[in-house]
Design an enzyme around this catalytic site. Structure first.
Site, PDB file in Angstrom:
ATOM      1  N   GLY A   1       0.841  -1.196   0.000  1.00  0.00           N
ATOM      2  CA  GLY A   1       0.000   0.000   0.000  1.00  0.00           C
ATOM      3  C   GLY A   1       0.869   1.236   0.000  1.00  0.00           C
ATOM      4  O   GLY A   1       2.023   1.193   0.434  1.00  0.00           O
TER       5      GLY A   1
ATOM      6  N   GLN B   1       2.928   9.757   1.366  1.00  0.00           N
ATOM      7  CA  GLN B   1       4.245   9.116   1.372  1.00  0.00           C
ATOM      8  C   GLN B   1       5.110   9.507   0.183  1.00  0.00           C
ATOM      9  O   GLN B   1       6.294   9.192   0.149  1.00  0.00           O
ATOM     10  CB  GLN B   1       4.075   7.587   1.407  1.00  0.00           C
TER      11      GLN B   1
ATOM     12  N   CYS C   1       5.892  -0.100   7.359  1.00  0.00           N
ATOM     13  CA  CYS C   1       5.516   1.056   6.548  1.00  0.00           C
ATOM     14  C   CYS C   1       6.721   1.468   5.714  1.00  0.00           C
ATOM     15  O   CYS C   1       7.835   1.547   6.243  1.00  0.00           O
ATOM     16  CB  CYS C   1       5.092   2.198   7.472  1.00  0.00           C
ATOM     17  N   LEU C   2       6.492   1.720   4.443  1.00  0.00           N
ATOM     18  CA  LEU C   2       7.605   2.102   3.562  1.00  0.00           C
ATOM     19  C   LEU C   2       8.259   3.410   4.015  1.00  0.00           C
ATOM     20  O   LEU C   2       9.410   3.665   3.685  1.00  0.00           O
ATOM     21  CB  LEU C   2       7.118   2.231   2.111  1.00  0.00           C
TER      22      LEU C   2
ATOM     23  N   HIS D   1      -4.522   0.971   7.268  1.00  0.00           N
ATOM     24  CA  HIS D   1      -3.198   1.594   7.389  1.00  0.00           C
ATOM     25  C   HIS D   1      -3.095   2.802   6.438  1.00  0.00           C
ATOM     26  O   HIS D   1      -2.632   3.870   6.831  1.00  0.00           O
ATOM     27  CB  HIS D   1      -2.133   0.530   7.074  1.00  0.00           C
ATOM     28  N   GLU D   2      -3.578   2.615   5.198  1.00  0.00           N
ATOM     29  CA  GLU D   2      -3.507   3.722   4.221  1.00  0.00           C
ATOM     30  C   GLU D   2      -4.464   4.848   4.606  1.00  0.00           C
ATOM     31  O   GLU D   2      -4.131   6.027   4.467  1.00  0.00           O
ATOM     32  CB  GLU D   2      -3.813   3.221   2.807  1.00  0.00           C
TER      33      GLU D   2
ATOM     34  N   HIS E   1      -2.836   7.045   6.968  1.00  0.00           N
ATOM     35  CA  HIS E   1      -1.904   7.974   6.304  1.00  0.00           C
ATOM     36  C   HIS E   1      -2.647   9.200   5.769  1.00  0.00           C
ATOM     37  O   HIS E   1      -2.153  10.321   5.854  1.00  0.00           O
ATOM     38  CB  HIS E   1      -1.220   7.294   5.111  1.00  0.00           C
TER      39      HIS E   1
HETATM   40 ZN    ZN Z   1       2.528   3.212   5.749  1.00  0.00          ZN
END
Ligand code: ZN
Length: 185
Positions: A45, A50, A107-108, A149-150, A153
């Site tokens: 995701g 991000q 998380c990236l 999770h997204e 964000h």
């Molecule tokens: Zn993330």
């Protein structure tokens, strides 16, 4: 085009995304680049925050994660989630239902850190797609977790905000290190 993923400490990660008024060429290009970036980074995701753009836009693709199954329903009928990936969610609205389940997340934007996060089991999602058509589905499993999770964000929330104090404190030195590195760049 692969975009730069901003890291923990970048202000965009703490910004609530602006609602997208029109899905134009710019948004379609951004979504395509976000999908490319997510896949290149082996993520499931990615939110616009991000890549440094605080908008209500995220992409999700759980196909590569074989050991954590997902289920998906459209109009009450179960469908194969893989057939609907990658998902692009514009201005998503999400209801979360069901018992709370713990599951590992990373998380990236917070590389190298994973932790168990407690979230409701199921999501009911309403969003627009890139044709401005309404996209409605329900999901459980990894897809539900990835959407939640997204969605966080998009509201400037990170998974580390959802940890209990003890876990968060244990991770703090690593987080401080990340913060130090990202502000040095
Ligand atoms: Zn993330």
């Amino acid at each position: 085009m692969i975009l730069e993923i901003v890291l923990y400490g970048h202000p965009a990660l703490r910004s609530r995304g602006a609602k997208i008024k029109k899905v134009d060429e710019r948004i379609r290009k951004l979504a395509a680049d976000m999908i490319e970036t997510m896949i290149a980074a082996d993520g499931c995701g990615l939110a616009a925050q991000q890549v440094g753009v605080p908008l209500q836009l995220c992409v999700v693709d759980v196909r590569e994660v074989k050991n954590r199954p997902s289920r998906m329903w459209i109009d009450g009928k179960e469908v194969d989630p893989d057939a609907h990936m990658p998902l692009v969610l514009v201005n998503p609205q999400v209801d979360m239902v069901g018992p709370i389940e713990a599951g590992v997340e990373g998380c990236l934007s917070i590389p190298g850190i994973t932790a168990e996060v407690a979230r409701p089991r199921k999501v009911k999602v309403r969003a627009l797609d890139l044709e401005e058509k309404e996209l409605c589905f329900e999901a459980t499993g990894l897809l539900s977790r990835a959407v939640q999770h997204e969605l966080d964000h998009l509201n400037g929330v990170l998974f580390i905000d959802r940890l209990d104090n003890q876990t968060r404190e244990a991770l703090q030195p690593e987080l401080d290190k990340l913060l130090h590195n990202s502000t040095q760049r």
